[in-house]
Motif scaffolding. Structure first.
Motif, mmCIF file in Angstrom:
data_model
loop_
_atom_site.group_PDB
_atom_site.id
_atom_site.type_symbol
_atom_site.label_atom_id
_atom_site.label_comp_id
_atom_site.label_asym_id
_atom_site.label_seq_id
_atom_site.Cartn_x
_atom_site.Cartn_y
_atom_site.Cartn_z
ATOM 1 N N PHE A 215 1.905 4.045 -5.110
ATOM 2 C CA PHE A 215 2.419 3.817 -3.491
ATOM 3 C C PHE A 215 3.009 3.987 -2.998
ATOM 4 N N VAL A 216 3.229 5.239 -1.801
ATOM 5 C CA VAL A 216 4.344 5.350 -0.917
ATOM 6 C C VAL A 216 3.717 4.589 0.177
ATOM 7 N N GLY A 217 4.921 3.940 0.752
ATOM 8 C CA GLY A 217 4.493 4.051 2.155
ATOM 9 C C GLY A 217 3.427 2.508 2.342
ATOM 10 N N SER A 218 3.691 1.403 2.787
ATOM 11 C CA SER A 218 3.597 -0.543 2.632
ATOM 12 C C SER A 218 2.069 -0.106 3.408
ATOM 13 N N GLU A 219 1.105 -1.304 3.040
ATOM 14 C CA GLU A 219 0.151 -1.743 3.698
ATOM 15 C C GLU A 219 1.021 -2.926 5.071
ATOM 16 N N PRO A 220 0.480 -2.714 6.496
ATOM 17 C CA PRO A 220 0.518 -4.072 7.161
ATOM 18 C C PRO A 220 0.225 -5.238 6.846
ATOM 19 N N ALA A 221 0.943 -6.402 7.274
ATOM 20 C CA ALA A 221 -0.247 -7.399 7.318
ATOM 21 C C ALA A 221 -0.869 -7.731 8.135
ATOM 22 N N TYR A 222 -2.023 -7.946 8.249
ATOM 23 C CA TYR A 222 -3.391 -7.752 8.969
ATOM 24 C C TYR A 222 -3.744 -9.178 9.229
ATOM 25 N N ASP A 223 -3.988 -9.004 10.684
ATOM 26 C CA ASP A 223 -4.440 -10.805 11.113
ATOM 27 C C ASP A 223 -6.028 -11.084 10.453
ATOM 28 N N ASP A 224 -5.748 -12.139 9.998
ATOM 29 C CA ASP A 224 -6.972 -12.287 9.741
ATOM 30 C C ASP A 224 -8.506 -12.529 10.160
ATOM 31 N N LYS A 225 -7.562 -13.298 11.557
ATOM 32 C CA LYS A 225 -8.492 -13.299 12.565
ATOM 33 C C LYS A 225 -9.664 -11.685 12.969
ATOM 34 N N GLN A 226 -8.866 -11.386 13.132
ATOM 35 C CA GLN A 226 -9.303 -9.510 13.363
ATOM 36 C C GLN A 226 -10.526 -9.570 12.506
ATOM 37 N N PHE A 227 -10.246 -9.605 11.297
ATOM 38 C CA PHE A 227 -11.956 -9.211 10.431
ATOM 39 C C PHE A 227 -13.217 -9.711 10.885
ATOM 40 N N ILE A 228 -14.261 -9.096 10.934
ATOM 41 C CA ILE A 228 -15.708 -9.476 10.893
ATOM 42 C C ILE A 228 -16.041 -9.856 10.094
ATOM 43 N N PRO A 229 -16.757 -10.690 9.156
ATOM 44 C CA PRO A 229 -18.105 -10.844 8.345
ATOM 45 C C PRO A 229 -18.807 -9.197 8.595
ATOM 46 N N LEU A 230 -19.536 -8.729 7.048
ATOM 47 C CA LEU A 230 -20.440 -8.171 8.056
ATOM 48 C C LEU A 230 -21.937 -8.378 6.226
ATOM 49 N N PRO A 231 -22.386 -9.884 6.482
ATOM 50 C CA PRO A 231 -23.631 -10.236 5.712
ATOM 51 C C PRO A 231 -24.669 -8.841 6.036
ATOM 52 N N ILE A 232 -25.598 -8.229 5.100
ATOM 53 C CA ILE A 232 -26.460 -7.716 4.457
ATOM 54 C C ILE A 232 -27.274 -7.829 3.832
ATOM 55 N N SER A 233 -28.086 -7.225 4.052
ATOM 56 C CA SER A 233 -29.864 -7.357 2.759
ATOM 57 C C SER A 233 -29.661 -6.465 1.957
ATOM 58 N N LYS A 234 -30.260 -6.996 1.204
ATOM 59 C CA LYS A 234 -30.869 -5.996 -0.198
ATOM 60 C C LYS A 234 -30.922 -4.596 0.815
ATOM 61 N N GLY A 235 -30.803 -3.433 0.116
ATOM 62 C CA GLY A 235 -30.826 -2.320 0.519
ATOM 63 C C GLY A 235 -30.632 -1.930 1.760
ATOM 64 N N GLY A 236 -29.514 -2.524 2.480
ATOM 65 C CA GLY A 236 -28.456 -2.542 3.264
ATOM 66 C C GLY A 236 -27.752 -1.300 3.735
ATOM 67 N N LEU A 237 -27.836 -0.529 3.976
ATOM 68 C CA LEU A 237 -26.488 0.771 3.890
ATOM 69 C C LEU A 237 -24.877 0.725 4.907
ATOM 70 N N ILE A 238 -23.979 0.650 4.645
ATOM 71 C CA ILE A 238 -22.731 0.049 5.846
ATOM 72 C C ILE A 238 -22.384 1.912 5.425
ATOM 73 N N LEU A 239 -21.793 2.007 6.267
ATOM 74 C CA LEU A 239 -21.322 3.708 6.342
ATOM 75 C C LEU A 239 -20.050 2.954 6.434
ATOM 76 N N ILE A 240 -19.180 3.551 5.921
ATOM 77 C CA ILE A 240 -17.534 3.693 6.681
ATOM 78 C C ILE A 240 -16.667 4.200 6.167
ATOM 79 N N HIS A 241 -15.598 4.451 7.647
ATOM 80 C CA HIS A 241 -15.267 5.552 7.583
ATOM 81 C C HIS A 241 -13.716 5.370 6.871
ATOM 82 N N GLY A 242 -13.368 6.391 6.156
ATOM 83 C CA GLY A 242 -12.135 6.709 5.991
ATOM 84 C C GLY A 242 -10.919 5.958 5.750
ATOM 85 N N GLU A 243 -11.210 5.979 7.482
ATOM 86 C CA GLU A 243 -9.679 5.080 7.536
ATOM 87 C C GLU A 243 -9.585 3.892 8.345
ATOM 88 N N VAL A 244 -11.334 3.248 8.199
ATOM 89 C CA VAL A 244 -10.917 1.167 8.958
ATOM 90 C C VAL A 244 -10.582 0.746 7.577
#
Length: 291
Positions: A215-244
């Motif tokens: 690894f080059v560089g380091s992962e910053p410490a993220y604030d847990d409170k900033q994360f939101i859960p994305l529960p999804i039902s069977k068959g659902g699709l989540i599109l994920i941007h490469g930098e999110v």
């Protein structure tokens, strides 16, 4: 499924992710699950998993074997296991179908069921709606997230592992093959975190190094409170941007959380990093998403 709206596309670019419930049918999900059962039933334990853990030297050879197995998996269908599921002789301590962590990275190219899903008309239509001109498929994975032992995935950005110049050319398609809940390890995201570039890259190590990647560089410490859960039902699709920035927690429930995921790169005007662990091969150049 209903067609994706412009409003949803705008939301994707604002948040860095988009949840599309019921994108795939129950039948499509079940066809992937039964296909993976067949693949697991025929699976041989890879040689790097069989080595007895005895001397330091053998451990290093095993680590090297494991890394070669991983590094050369871009154009193959290979098996990766949860920790602690094999004894010293390489025999399973639990049923083998409960021991697999993931299968990758070329299901989209070599398995008819996963190929059909990856290139399905609705995926291609979604690519066009997103304005992708020359999308190619770079990798795919089936993720099991086994009950009780399905490990956490720490906060990360996909572009750390799949680097392009310029950034912003990688897109993940994450398909829930079972309901994903907070109990069984659904995905969590930091909305809007895709706009700050990346702080860490995983690159191929120089040949002869003790590890295959570093690894080059380091992962910053993220604030847990900033994360939101994305529960999804069977068959659902989540599109994920490469930098999110996203993560998933340990699966502490009694039920698995199967998912099929693949990554697409907009190849137009884009350079794929020669330092990425994953490289196209003469046998498998990255196939076009559009057929």
């Amino acid at each position: 499924m209903a067609s994706v709206t412009q409003h949803q596309i705008q939301k994707f670019y604002k948040d860095g992710f988009l949840v599309l419930e019921h994108f795939f049918s129950t039948e499509e999900c079940d066809s992937m699950r039964s296909q993976i059962q067949r693949i697991v039933a025929e699976m041989e334990v890879p040689p790097h998993c069989r080595t007895a853990f005895s001397t330091r030297e053998e451990e290093q050879l095993q680590a090297q074997g494991r890394s070669d197995y991983f590094l050369t998996s871009g154009d193959k269908i290979r098996f990766f296991f949860e920790k602690g599921v094999l004894d010293e002789k390489g025999n399973f301590l639990i049923p083998k179908e409960k021991s697999v962590s993931k299968i990758g990275h070329a299901l989209h190219a070599y398995d008819p069921v996963f190929k059909q899903i990856t290139h399905s008309p609705k995926v291609q239509e979604l690519g066009r709606k997103l304005g992708l001109e020359r999308p190619v498929v770079v990798q795919s994975m089936y993720i099991f997230k086994q009950p009780g032992i399905g490990g956490e995935v720490t906060p990360h950005q996909d572009a750390t592992f799949l680097h392009t110049e310029p950034l912003g050319r990688i897109l993940g398609f994450w398909i829930a093959l079972e309901d994903a809940t907070q109990e069984n390890g659904c995905l969590w995201f930091i909305p809007g975190s895709h706009t700050n570039g990346i702080t860490r890259r995983m690159v191929r190590a120089a040949s002869g190094a003790s590890t295959c990647v570093e690894f080059v560089g380091s992962e910053p410490a993220y604030d847990d409170k900033q994360f939101i859960p994305l529960p999804i039902s069977k068959g659902g699709l989540i599109l994920i941007h490469g930098e999110v920035v996203h993560k998933s927690e340990l699966n502490s429930s009694e039920s698995s959380r199967h998912a099929f995921t693949f990554h697409v790169m907009e190849a137009k005007g884009t350079t794929w990093s020669k330092e990425n662990w994953l490289q196209p091969t003469p046998e498998l150049p990255f196939p076009s998403l559009y057929t």
